[in-house]
Structures are given as structure tokens and as C-alpha cells.
Design an enzyme around this catalytic site. Structure first.
Site, PDB file in Angstrom:
ATOM      1  N   THR A  47      -7.288  -1.171   1.037  1.00  0.00           N
ATOM      2  CA  THR A  47      -6.758  -1.792  -0.169  1.00  0.00           C
ATOM      3  C   THR A  47      -7.420  -3.127  -0.433  1.00  0.00           C
ATOM      4  OG1 THR A  47      -4.939  -2.828   1.064  1.00  0.00           O
ATOM      5  CG2 THR A  47      -4.479  -0.702   0.023  1.00  0.00           C
ATOM      6  N   ASN A  49      -6.430  -6.624  -1.868  1.00  0.00           N
ATOM      7  CA  ASN A  49      -5.250  -7.441  -2.136  1.00  0.00           C
ATOM      8  C   ASN A  49      -5.608  -8.537  -3.124  1.00  0.00           C
ATOM      9  OD1 ASN A  49      -3.136  -6.596   0.111  1.00  0.00           O
ATOM     10  ND2 ASN A  49      -5.187  -6.519   0.973  1.00  0.00           N
ATOM     11  N   GLU A  99      -1.444  -4.593  -3.939  1.00  0.00           N
ATOM     12  CA  GLU A  99      -2.441  -3.965  -3.077  1.00  0.00           C
ATOM     13  C   GLU A  99      -3.022  -2.771  -3.809  1.00  0.00           C
ATOM     14  OE1 GLU A  99      -1.153  -3.338   0.963  1.00  0.00           O
ATOM     15  OE2 GLU A  99       0.277  -4.987   0.800  1.00  0.00           O
TER      16      GLU A  99
END
Length: 166
Positions: A47, A49, A99
Site C-alpha cells: 500500500t 500511505n 492506504e
């Protein structure tokens, strides 16, 4: 009787008005920052962020949950994405985060890059899970739903939106 019927009629129109106030499409951007490092390592779903400032700019109507849309990094190619907004109850995070899992494999990290998003729809609420396997299964289902929704013509056109080229 008049008061009660007026109340319920008013409530119905208020509810209808609220339901018609869709937040989509929602365009946003932010800087990619280091997260907890769990996405790619523990979940097999890397992911990106977004920085705290981007999270704080989210409107209240975009509550906690899982969403789908499109993303690009620093003006590059636009890709499908699925993302979570919230505190991730399974990990008991304290602060709200964004995310983003871009549905594309990248050869290197892109921390400090600008990430532009268009959020087009809602998948499910943010929930806790009884096990890591249950969380991973839910994420795989989220990805499947995102692919299905983003293939629809009314959503696919957003991949060419000027938001990604400004």
C-alpha cells in the site's frame, strides 16, 4: 395525525436528499509516506500511505471503509486502485489513515512522490477480523469488486480525467 404524517414525510424527503448527495467522484492528492510496512510483507498487498494533510482534507461524507477508483504517481500511468480509509481495527491503529493499493506491480518504492486519486465508489465498511487469513480473504474480495466496478464504462472514463495530468 397531521403532525405525525408531516414529520414522517419530512423525514422521508430529508433521507432522500441525503442519499442523493453522493461524494463521488472525489478527487484528491497527497504525498506518499512510510506506513507500518504490513501491506506488502504481511498481507501480500503493498500500500501507498498518504500524508496526514491529505487524510485531514477528506470530507466527513467519506467515512471509514474500503473504496475503489483510479490513481497515478507523479503524473505517470493511471491504474486501478482499492483503498482503505480509517483506523484498521484489526491492527488497532489510533489515527485515521488512507492506504492505497494500486492494482499494478511496481519495481521500486515511490515514497515522497505525489499520488493523485479519484475515488469512485464504496466497497464495504471498515471492520475487525478474527484472523489474518480472514483479513486477507476480505482484501482479495475487495480487489475483485474494484476490478469489476472499474471495468464499467461509466467508471473507466475517469482514468483519462485531467486530474491526473495537471
Amino acid at each position: 395525525f397531521f403532525l405525525n404524517s408531516t414529520f414522517f414525510l419530512g423525514f422521508f424527503f430529508f433521507f432522500f436528499w441525503m442519499a442523493s448527495e453522493s461524494p463521488y467522484p472525489y478527487f484528491t492528492k497527497g504525498t506518499v509516506v512510510k506506513g507500518f510496512g504490513r501491506g506488502g510483507k504481511e498481507l501480500g498487498v503493498p500500500t501507498a500511505n498518504l500524508d496526514r494533510e491529505a487524510v485531514l482534507k477528506l470530507p466527513e461524507i467519506l467515512g471509514t471503509g474500503v473504496y475503489y477508483g483510479f490513481a497515478n504517481i507523479s503524473g505517470g500511468e493511471v491504474h486501478r486502485m482499492v483503498m482503505s480509509i480509517g483506523t484498521n481495527p484489526f491492527y488497532q491503529n489510533k489515527e485515521r489513515s488512507m492506504e492505497v493499493h494500486i492494482l499494478h506491480e511496481f519495481s521500486e518504492d515511490f515514497y515522497e512522490s505525489e499520488l493523485r486519486l479519484v475515488i469512485l465508489g464504496y466497497v464495504r465498511p471498515m471492520t475487525d477480523f478474527s484472523s489474518l487469513d480472514a483479513l486477507i480473504a476480505a482484501i482479495k474480495n475487495d480487489i475483485s469488486i474494484a476490478h469489476e466496478q472499474l471495468a464499467k464504462a461509466e467508471n473507466a472514463t475517469f482514468a483519462a480525467n485531467q486530474h491526473f495530468t495537471q
